[in-house]
Design an enzyme around this catalytic site. Structure first.
Site, PDB file in Angstrom:
ATOM      1  N   ASP A  80      -2.347  -1.161   5.150  1.00  0.00           N
ATOM      2  CA  ASP A  80      -2.188  -0.073   3.769  1.00  0.00           C
ATOM      3  C   ASP A  80      -3.403   0.029   3.030  1.00  0.00           C
ATOM      4  O   ASP A  80      -3.809  -0.959   2.428  1.00  0.00           O
ATOM      5  CB  ASP A  80      -1.067  -0.296   2.926  1.00  0.00           C
ATOM      6  N   TYR A  99      -9.386   3.070  -2.658  1.00  0.00           N
ATOM      7  CA  TYR A  99      -9.825   1.527  -2.534  1.00  0.00           C
ATOM      8  C   TYR A  99     -11.075   1.193  -2.067  1.00  0.00           C
ATOM      9  O   TYR A  99     -11.535   0.081  -2.280  1.00  0.00           O
ATOM     10  CB  TYR A  99      -8.731   0.776  -1.582  1.00  0.00           C
ATOM     11  N   LYS A 110      -4.002   7.249   1.897  1.00  0.00           N
ATOM     12  CA  LYS A 110      -3.627   7.956   0.905  1.00  0.00           C
ATOM     13  C   LYS A 110      -4.565   9.104   0.048  1.00  0.00           C
ATOM     14  O   LYS A 110      -5.905   8.626   0.011  1.00  0.00           O
ATOM     15  CB  LYS A 110      -3.134   7.181  -0.432  1.00  0.00           C
ATOM     16  N   HIS A 148      -0.807   9.626  -2.972  1.00  0.00           N
ATOM     17  CA  HIS A 148      -1.035   8.545  -3.777  1.00  0.00           C
ATOM     18  C   HIS A 148      -0.151   8.661  -5.257  1.00  0.00           C
ATOM     19  O   HIS A 148       0.715   7.704  -5.651  1.00  0.00           O
ATOM     20  CB  HIS A 148      -2.536   8.326  -4.168  1.00  0.00           C
TER      21      HIS A 148
HETATM   22  P1  NDP Z   1       0.741  -7.890  -4.604  1.00  0.00           P
HETATM   23  O1  NDP Z   1       2.056  -8.079  -5.182  1.00  0.00           O
HETATM   24  O2  NDP Z   1       0.536  -7.773  -2.995  1.00  0.00           O
HETATM   25  O3  NDP Z   1      -0.073  -9.386  -5.082  1.00  0.00           O
HETATM   26  C1  NDP Z   1      -1.496  -9.468  -4.546  1.00  0.00           C
HETATM   27  C2  NDP Z   1      -2.036 -10.583  -5.221  1.00  0.00           C
HETATM   28  O4  NDP Z   1      -1.070 -11.810  -5.009  1.00  0.00           O
HETATM   29  C3  NDP Z   1      -3.350 -11.107  -5.207  1.00  0.00           C
HETATM   30  O5  NDP Z   1      -3.978 -11.381  -6.305  1.00  0.00           O
HETATM   31  C4  NDP Z   1      -3.389 -12.170  -3.940  1.00  0.00           C
HETATM   32  O6  NDP Z   1      -4.322 -12.980  -4.163  1.00  0.00           O
HETATM   33  C5  NDP Z   1      -2.285 -12.676  -4.541  1.00  0.00           C
HETATM   34  N1  NDP Z   1      -1.452 -13.524  -3.302  1.00  0.00           N
HETATM   35  C6  NDP Z   1      -1.139 -13.219  -2.057  1.00  0.00           C
HETATM   36  N2  NDP Z   1      -0.123 -13.906  -1.281  1.00  0.00           N
HETATM   37  C7  NDP Z   1      -0.104 -14.830  -1.990  1.00  0.00           C
HETATM   38  C8  NDP Z   1       0.705 -16.015  -1.936  1.00  0.00           C
HETATM   39  N3  NDP Z   1       1.302 -16.214  -0.778  1.00  0.00           N
HETATM   40  N4  NDP Z   1       0.790 -17.044  -2.941  1.00  0.00           N
HETATM   41  C9  NDP Z   1       0.129 -16.801  -4.095  1.00  0.00           C
HETATM   42  N5  NDP Z   1      -0.581 -15.660  -4.367  1.00  0.00           N
HETATM   43  C10 NDP Z   1      -0.453 -14.608  -3.505  1.00  0.00           C
HETATM   44  O7  NDP Z   1      -0.065  -6.817  -5.353  1.00  0.00           O
HETATM   45  P2  NDP Z   1      -0.773  -5.442  -4.727  1.00  0.00           P
HETATM   46  O8  NDP Z   1      -1.031  -4.656  -5.908  1.00  0.00           O
HETATM   47  O9  NDP Z   1      -2.225  -5.715  -4.222  1.00  0.00           O
HETATM   48  O10 NDP Z   1       0.298  -4.798  -3.893  1.00  0.00           O
HETATM   49  C11 NDP Z   1       0.139  -4.921  -2.400  1.00  0.00           C
HETATM   50  C12 NDP Z   1      -0.469  -3.546  -1.674  1.00  0.00           C
HETATM   51  O11 NDP Z   1       0.238  -2.635  -2.219  1.00  0.00           O
HETATM   52  C13 NDP Z   1      -1.943  -3.209  -2.353  1.00  0.00           C
HETATM   53  O12 NDP Z   1      -2.766  -4.057  -1.716  1.00  0.00           O
HETATM   54  C14 NDP Z   1      -1.808  -1.805  -1.903  1.00  0.00           C
HETATM   55  O13 NDP Z   1      -2.140  -1.634  -0.471  1.00  0.00           O
HETATM   56  C15 NDP Z   1      -0.477  -1.452  -2.287  1.00  0.00           C
HETATM   57  N6  NDP Z   1      -0.666  -0.663  -3.430  1.00  0.00           N
HETATM   58  C16 NDP Z   1       0.026   0.780  -3.659  1.00  0.00           C
HETATM   59  C17 NDP Z   1      -0.142   1.336  -5.043  1.00  0.00           C
HETATM   60  C18 NDP Z   1      -0.165   2.757  -4.905  1.00  0.00           C
HETATM   61  O14 NDP Z   1       0.021   3.477  -5.956  1.00  0.00           O
HETATM   62  N7  NDP Z   1       0.653   3.274  -3.888  1.00  0.00           N
HETATM   63  C19 NDP Z   1      -0.494   0.705  -5.962  1.00  0.00           C
HETATM   64  C20 NDP Z   1      -0.761  -0.941  -5.957  1.00  0.00           C
HETATM   65  C21 NDP Z   1      -0.678  -1.468  -4.744  1.00  0.00           C
HETATM   66  P3  NDP Z   1      -5.420 -13.367  -2.841  1.00  0.00           P
HETATM   67  O15 NDP Z   1      -5.953 -12.113  -2.393  1.00  0.00           O
HETATM   68  O16 NDP Z   1      -6.664 -13.972  -3.571  1.00  0.00           O
HETATM   69  O17 NDP Z   1      -4.668 -14.096  -1.951  1.00  0.00           O
END
Ligand code: NDP
Length: 294
Positions: A68, A73, A98, A131
């Protein structure tokens, strides 16, 4: 004979109630007939360049097939490189991107899509999403999305951050139902009304920020449930989405976490644990609130 019919209709009812997600390979069939993986890798805030490429390659190695990304991004190019270098058949991989807010409008949507496709270096996109429900422009944008679908440049189209009100408006003006609505979804923002509305209208809900961006992984209730299953809080949160029949796209840039987040198909949360998680809802948002968008 009668018994057989009764049994097959009962199993059909059960199958409709609970998705059968036996492995990371399992896919949900969208309204359009396109099949989408239940679990994917999000790459928001994955650093452009090798950071994103390595994360996507690790995800492919662990069996993920859904990636995604979004124009905003700044890493569509890296997703495309990783897809092409993976050696996986193109039709095995599901790429979402998006349309950003500044690109709304009929002609600008067509142009923005071509630019995304060029950056990705692909010949089509599996799912193209609006988006945000930009006021005033979104219905023209949706018409352009339909054109992209009819021209075969995208396999499916959908929206993101749409509330029930935004969806009703769209459904009132178009015969083409969005395949997907991607929204913030986790136990602290259990959008049950939106989920029900989407299910009734055959719109697949997709959870972004399913891990609350890491902000609530130390919640005592989640830790307790995780301990009972010898799992991590992140795995419990992803599993909660899947058992609600919601596609999840957790983001991580770390190989070991990408693997951890994929190991969610061999345990099951009990009904009382699901209810306990549901009850954590407190309207917590880690992102902007689309309910304020007219
Ligand atoms: P998430 O809820 O997926 O959390 C991501 C965070 O959690 C990062 O800081 C990551 O750190 C950490 N993390 C990941 N796995 C673990 C684990 N197993 N244990 C502890 N910490 C962990 O948040 P996002 O906001 O990134 O949402 C996911 C995806 O959704 C985005 O990447 C994007 O593709 C999409 N999105 C879409 C939006 C929209 O408006 N349509 C808005 C926001 C997100 P690290 O990378 O250091 O592991």
């Amino acid at each position: 004979m009668v018994r057989q019919i009764q049994w097959s209709s009962l199993s059909q009812v059960l199958a409709n109630q609970r998705p059968v997600q036996t492995s990371i390979k399992t896919r949900v069939t969208l309204n359009s007939g396109v099949q989408m993986p239940w679990l994917g890798l999000g790459v928001y805030q994955a650093s452009a360049g090798l950071g994103t490429q390595k994360a996507v390659k690790a995800a492919f190695e662990y069996g993920y097939r859904l990636i995604d990304t979004a124009r905003i991004y700044g890493n569509e190019q890296d997703v495309g490189i990783a897809v092409r270098q993976s050696g996986l058949p193109r039709d095995d991989v599901f790429v979402t991107t998006k349309l950003w807010n500044s690109d709304h409008g009929y002609d600008s949507t067509l142009l923005a899509f071509q630019e995304s496709l060029r950056r990705l270096g692909l010949t089509y996109v599996d799912l193209y999403l609006i988006h945000w429900p930009q006021p005033g422009m979104r219905n023209e944008t949706w018409k352009a999305m339909i054109r992209l679908l009819k021209e075969g440049k995208v396999r499916s189209i959908g929206v993101s951050n749409y509330t029930i009100g935004h969806l009703k408006e769209l459904l009132g003006q178009s015969d083409i139902v969005p395949d997907v609505n991607q929204v913030e979804f986790h136990p602290f923002l259990y959008q049950s009304d939106l989920l029900e509305f989407c299910q009734q209208n055959k719109i697949q809900l997709e959870a972004y920020s399913p891990l609350t961006r890491g902000q609530r992984l130390d919640d005592p209730a989640i830790k307790q449930i995780a301990a009972k299953h010898s799992r991590t809080p992140a795995q419990v949160l992803i599993r909660w989405c899947l058992q609600h029949a919601v596609v999840a796209i957790p983001k991580s840039s770390k190989k070991e976490r990408i693997l951890e987040n994929s190991n969610v198909f061999d345990f099951e949360l009990k009904p009382d644990e699901m209810r306990q998680l549901d009850s954590l809802s407190e309207d917590m948002r880690t992102n902007w609130d689309p309910t304020t968008v007219p």
